[in-house]
Motif scaffolding. Structure first.
Motif, PDB file in Angstrom:
ATOM      1  N   SER A  91     -24.850  -6.868  -3.240  1.00  0.00           N
ATOM      2  CA  SER A  91     -25.156  -5.403  -2.826  1.00  0.00           C
ATOM      3  C   SER A  91     -24.183  -4.899  -1.607  1.00  0.00           C
ATOM      4  O   SER A  91     -24.357  -3.755  -1.348  1.00  0.00           O
ATOM      5  CB  SER A  91     -26.753  -5.332  -2.667  1.00  0.00           C
ATOM      6  N   SER A  92     -23.765  -5.963  -0.848  1.00  0.00           N
ATOM      7  CA  SER A  92     -23.028  -5.795   0.428  1.00  0.00           C
ATOM      8  C   SER A  92     -21.513  -5.601  -0.029  1.00  0.00           C
ATOM      9  O   SER A  92     -20.540  -5.275   1.057  1.00  0.00           O
ATOM     10  CB  SER A  92     -23.250  -6.510   1.320  1.00  0.00           C
ATOM     11  N   GLY A  93     -21.029  -5.707  -1.029  1.00  0.00           N
ATOM     12  CA  GLY A  93     -19.625  -5.845  -1.417  1.00  0.00           C
ATOM     13  C   GLY A  93     -18.909  -6.896  -1.010  1.00  0.00           C
ATOM     14  O   GLY A  93     -17.640  -7.082  -1.407  1.00  0.00           O
ATOM     15  N   LYS A  94     -19.567  -8.178  -0.993  1.00  0.00           N
ATOM     16  CA  LYS A  94     -19.123  -9.093  -0.739  1.00  0.00           C
ATOM     17  C   LYS A  94     -19.183 -10.172  -2.111  1.00  0.00           C
ATOM     18  O   LYS A  94     -19.923 -10.475  -2.689  1.00  0.00           O
ATOM     19  CB  LYS A  94     -19.713  -9.961   0.541  1.00  0.00           C
ATOM     20  N   THR A  95     -17.899 -11.086  -2.070  1.00  0.00           N
ATOM     21  CA  THR A  95     -17.973 -12.163  -2.929  1.00  0.00           C
ATOM     22  C   THR A  95     -18.477 -13.465  -2.522  1.00  0.00           C
ATOM     23  O   THR A  95     -18.705 -13.850  -1.278  1.00  0.00           O
ATOM     24  CB  THR A  95     -16.464 -12.242  -3.650  1.00  0.00           C
ATOM     25  N   PRO A  96     -18.535 -14.524  -3.429  1.00  0.00           N
ATOM     26  CA  PRO A  96     -18.679 -15.636  -2.992  1.00  0.00           C
ATOM     27  C   PRO A  96     -17.862 -16.568  -2.165  1.00  0.00           C
ATOM     28  O   PRO A  96     -17.981 -17.073  -1.206  1.00  0.00           O
ATOM     29  CB  PRO A  96     -18.988 -16.711  -4.296  1.00  0.00           C
ATOM     30  N   VAL A  97     -16.340 -15.920  -2.464  1.00  0.00           N
ATOM     31  CA  VAL A  97     -15.387 -16.343  -1.563  1.00  0.00           C
ATOM     32  C   VAL A  97     -15.553 -15.999  -0.248  1.00  0.00           C
ATOM     33  O   VAL A  97     -15.180 -16.905   0.860  1.00  0.00           O
ATOM     34  CB  VAL A  97     -14.237 -15.969  -2.269  1.00  0.00           C
ATOM     35  N   ASP A  98     -15.887 -14.740   0.145  1.00  0.00           N
ATOM     36  CA  ASP A  98     -16.206 -14.348   1.345  1.00  0.00           C
ATOM     37  C   ASP A  98     -17.543 -15.143   1.940  1.00  0.00           C
ATOM     38  O   ASP A  98     -17.090 -15.430   3.099  1.00  0.00           O
ATOM     39  CB  ASP A  98     -16.441 -12.734   1.265  1.00  0.00           C
ATOM     40  N   TYR A  99     -18.281 -15.503   1.369  1.00  0.00           N
ATOM     41  CA  TYR A  99     -19.379 -16.091   2.059  1.00  0.00           C
ATOM     42  C   TYR A  99     -19.080 -17.389   2.430  1.00  0.00           C
ATOM     43  O   TYR A  99     -19.273 -18.136   3.544  1.00  0.00           O
ATOM     44  CB  TYR A  99     -20.724 -16.202   1.132  1.00  0.00           C
ATOM     45  N   ALA A 100     -18.265 -18.156   1.673  1.00  0.00           N
ATOM     46  CA  ALA A 100     -18.010 -19.399   1.808  1.00  0.00           C
ATOM     47  C   ALA A 100     -17.003 -19.698   3.046  1.00  0.00           C
ATOM     48  O   ALA A 100     -16.859 -20.252   3.958  1.00  0.00           O
ATOM     49  CB  ALA A 100     -16.700 -19.990   0.607  1.00  0.00           C
ATOM     50  N   ARG A 101     -15.929 -18.366   3.215  1.00  0.00           N
ATOM     51  CA  ARG A 101     -15.019 -18.476   4.330  1.00  0.00           C
ATOM     52  C   ARG A 101     -15.843 -18.037   5.641  1.00  0.00           C
ATOM     53  O   ARG A 101     -15.638 -18.529   6.622  1.00  0.00           O
ATOM     54  CB  ARG A 101     -14.175 -17.351   3.942  1.00  0.00           C
ATOM     55  N   GLN A 102     -16.861 -17.169   5.587  1.00  0.00           N
ATOM     56  CA  GLN A 102     -17.579 -16.825   6.819  1.00  0.00           C
ATOM     57  C   GLN A 102     -18.528 -17.983   7.149  1.00  0.00           C
ATOM     58  O   GLN A 102     -18.514 -18.191   8.337  1.00  0.00           O
ATOM     59  CB  GLN A 102     -18.529 -15.678   6.180  1.00  0.00           C
ATOM     60  N   GLY A 103     -18.836 -18.860   6.354  1.00  0.00           N
ATOM     61  CA  GLY A 103     -19.543 -20.107   6.559  1.00  0.00           C
ATOM     62  C   GLY A 103     -18.728 -21.361   7.123  1.00  0.00           C
ATOM     63  O   GLY A 103     -19.197 -22.403   7.336  1.00  0.00           O
ATOM     64  N   GLY A 104     -17.559 -21.085   6.994  1.00  0.00           N
ATOM     65  CA  GLY A 104     -16.591 -22.290   7.529  1.00  0.00           C
ATOM     66  C   GLY A 104     -16.522 -23.305   6.483  1.00  0.00           C
ATOM     67  O   GLY A 104     -15.822 -24.445   6.596  1.00  0.00           O
TER      68      GLY A 104
ATOM     69  N   LYS B  40     -22.740 -19.541   0.107  1.00  0.00           N
ATOM     70  CA  LYS B  40     -23.240 -19.510   1.713  1.00  0.00           C
ATOM     71  C   LYS B  40     -23.835 -20.534   2.432  1.00  0.00           C
ATOM     72  O   LYS B  40     -23.740 -21.019   3.520  1.00  0.00           O
ATOM     73  CB  LYS B  40     -24.310 -18.370   1.720  1.00  0.00           C
ATOM     74  N   ALA B  41     -24.365 -21.418   1.535  1.00  0.00           N
ATOM     75  CA  ALA B  41     -25.115 -22.992   1.757  1.00  0.00           C
ATOM     76  C   ALA B  41     -23.898 -23.881   1.816  1.00  0.00           C
ATOM     77  O   ALA B  41     -24.311 -24.997   2.098  1.00  0.00           O
ATOM     78  CB  ALA B  41     -26.289 -23.199   0.936  1.00  0.00           C
ATOM     79  N   GLY B  42     -22.713 -23.384   1.219  1.00  0.00           N
ATOM     80  CA  GLY B  42     -21.637 -24.679   1.242  1.00  0.00           C
ATOM     81  C   GLY B  42     -21.910 -25.667   0.108  1.00  0.00           C
ATOM     82  O   GLY B  42     -21.309 -26.651   0.586  1.00  0.00           O
TER      83      GLY B  42
END
Length: 646
Positions: free
Chosen positions: A198-211, A176-178
């Motif tokens: 706990s929300s069903g998201k993976t580290p890959v999801d957070y990296a993509r969301q953060g650009g 999430k912090a890049g």
């Protein structure tokens, strides 16, 4: 490799100049001699890569360089930095120290025993301490301070720690912090990019969301690192993950071979493994791929005269005390597989990994699984004469007495597929395997007796034929050296019988002819002569490996011919009927590997009637054959040195 100058860098363990290897999980650079000790400890202690001759993901190399430049070595040598340690006589190794015992003892204390790391105050509840450390790691990975996170990991923080209040793992936070370098460090210590929060998201999801697209792509690569590494080992290619391709399944050039019932059963056993046991087997094969690739780099980069010393030998995977004895024994047996057999196992694992990930039902197709069959037949034809087989590390067995009494050499080979796949076993499972081995022993012994009878008959026929061939006749060699165009991997029951002596061909010289029935000779050549021939062999092998690195495939055949000549000259030093089983075994490996090498190199010729599917697959087979030759030569140096000193 970064372009900056590296002249100021020194080995983290002995302070020698210009270290050429890295310990990835320790964040240090090390020299050749210290690296040989790291390798002998195993990947669970130190994961080594050559800085120039091993392909690196750029951010992984950047992570190691950042740790090195920011004093990661002080984590492992914390107490040595205390002036009081000098007063107590404790010091680190220096470049002039001998590898054994000085450097080796220091490195084991430093990394295996963690003798010099900073110790936390004693707590009654270690789990609380680990939880506290993991929480600190969880908050630290959002920053760029790598050495702080490595220090926490060294003290026991868990890379996959799931924070009960935050509902995620350190890798989620770093993504999430890049923080791509933190993600690399966490992955080295076992963090799983596929873990859901706990929300069903993976580290890959957070990296993509953060650009953080580079980080997202790298996390996907890390997720498929095991299968990517296996595929790259065989064919030099990796899947195109960006476009949804996650697996490459290389094809063997001779995959149309008929399969026996044993081979089909082996394939079915692999497919029927639980996901947990299958993952263990795949990880063990991954470690063996790493060992073989590192061996090839070692052969290509070392001074050939140093290759005959004890410092460079890592002949099989070292024992990991966290694994069961059964698993450790299976891991060590992977080193026995020749290039063809090991490639077959890798392909089978890749195929089944893809099937499992895609949720496909069990396949009934006749895939290329002659691995177990060929291993069994090879071991039967070779080990029937080999009474000193194991040169493995001692592995404490859970049922030493019962198992050893049951598992004779014949059924030890028969159970090879079990050894390779079984992790911790229950008593019931053990007894089932034990009973199956006992039931099969009589059949196997009967087959071996038939095999020996056939071999004797063929040998008698060869003697009769050789008497008729008055010119250029030579006595039969006691060790294998396939002389004709027979497939070198086809080493079944008639292997020894159909061998004809070719070991003396190549330089035109013929040793003193003796009758084939002469008594075995205990006389061995001088150590100096064996070392000199070994140096010539390894020098020629290095030329071949350089050609492989530079994709000069047209150089394979002339290089293999020079290696064959050098092997011929070395074999000629030894008596035709060596008394020592170990000498005979090493000579068989030396000469049969030299023939197999020539056979593999011929596949690079244009217009071959049976061309390889992929030149990179042939290259990996060539590299492995070269290593088998070097290993056999090294064994002969060790044996002659030991015998001549007695």
């Amino acid at each position: 490799m970064s372009k900056r100058l590296r002249s100021s860098e020194v080995c983290a363990d002995c302070s020698g100049p210009d270290p050429s290897w890295a310990s990835v999980n320790r964040g240090t650079f090390i020299c050749d001699e210290c690296c040989s000790v790291h390798r002998s400890l195993g990947r669970h202690i130190s994961q080594v890569r050559h800085l120039k001759h091993t392909p690196w993901p750029p951010t992984l190399l950047q992570m190691v360089e950042t740790l090195y430049n920011n004093g990661a070595n002080s984590i492992w040598e914390h107490s040595l930095l205390d002036p009081a340690s000098i007063m107590s006589g404790r010091r680190k190794a220096n470049p002039q120290d001998k590898v054994h015992p000085n450097k080796a003892e220091f490195i084991r204390a430093k990394y295996q025993m963690l003798a010099f790391v900073h110790r936390l105050p004693c707590r009654d509840d270690d789990s609380v301490t680990a939880k506290d450390l993991s929480k600190q790691l969880h908050s630290s990975v959002r920053t760029g301070n790598l050495e702080t996170c490595l220090r926490l990991l060294s003290l026991g923080a868990q890379a996959n720690f799931f924070h009960p209040e935050k509902g995620n793992t350190p890798l989620h936070v770093a993504s999430k912090a890049g923080q791509i370098l933190q993600a690399e460090l966490l992955a080295v210590y076992g963090a799983d990019p596929g873990t859901q929060d706990s929300s069903g998201k993976t580290p890959v999801d957070y990296a993509r969301q953060g650009g953080h697209h580079e980080l997202a792509e790298r996390l996907v690569e890390i997720q498929y690192e095991l299968t990517d590494r296996l595929a790259f080992y065989l064919c030099g290619r990796k899947p195109d993950h960006k476009n949804g391709q996650h697996f490459i399944i290389p094809q063997m050039a001779d995959s149309s071979l008929d399969l026996s019932e044993l081979a089909k059963a082996a394939k079915k056993k692999l497919q029927s493994l639980s996901n947990h046991l299958f993952e263990e087997l795949a990880m063990d094969v991954y470690d063996e791929v790493d060992r073989r690739e590192t061996d090839a780099v070692w052969l290509a980069t070392q001074n050939h005269s140093t290759l005959v010393t004890e410092t460079t030998v890592v002949p099989f995977l070292p024992v990991n005390p966290e694994y069961s004895s059964t698993r450790n024994q299976g891991r060590q047996k992977l080193a026995r597989f020749n290039a063809h057999e090991f490639a077959t196992l890798v392909i089978d694992i890749l195929s089944d990994a893809k099937r499992r990930q895609q949720g496909s039902p069990l396949s009934s197709s006749k895939d290329n699984v002659e691995l177990i069959l060929k291993t069994v037949s090879n071991q039967h034809s070779v080990e029937s004469q080999d009474n000193d087989q194991p040169d493995y590390d001692s592995v404490a067995s859970d049922e030493d007495t019962d198992l050893e009494a049951t598992a004779s050499k014949a059924n030890r080979q028969k159970s090879l597929d079990s050894d390779l796949s079984d992790g911790p076993v229950t008593v019931q499972e053990f007894m089932e395997v034990k009973n199956a081995l006992v039931a099969s022993e009589a059949k196997i012994q009967q087959l071996m007796k038939v095999n020996n009878n056939l071999s004797d008959e063929l040998r008698i026929m060869q003697k009769k034929t050789s008497r008729l061939e008055k010119q250029n006749s030579t006595p039969e060699s006691d060790y294998d050296n396939t002389p004709n165009d027979t497939d070198p991997d086809d080493m079944g029951s008639s292997r020894k019988g159909r061998q004809r002596s070719m070991v003396w061909q190549g330089d035109g010289s013929v040793p003193d002819t003796a009758e084939a029935h002469t008594a075995p000779s205990p006389v061995l050549p001088s150590t100096e002569d064996v070392i000199r021939k070994t140096e010539q062999i390894t020098k020629n092998i290095q030329e071949l490996l350089r050609a492989a690195q530079e994709n000069k495939h047209d150089s394979y055949i002339p290089c293999s011919e020079r290696i064959h000549v050098a092997v011929t000259e070395m074999a000629a030093l030894f008596p035709k009927k060596p008394k020592s089983d170990m000498v005979r075994t090493s000579l068989r490996l030396l000469t049969s590997s030299a023939y197999r090498l020539q056979s593999e190199c011929k596949k690079t010729l244009p217009g071959d009637s049976n061309p390889p599917t992929d030149i990179q697959l042939v290259t990996q087979q060539v590299i492995q054959c070269a290593y088998d030759i070097a290993k056999a030569a090294k064994q002969l140096v060790t044996i002659t040195t030991k015998e001549n000193n007695n």
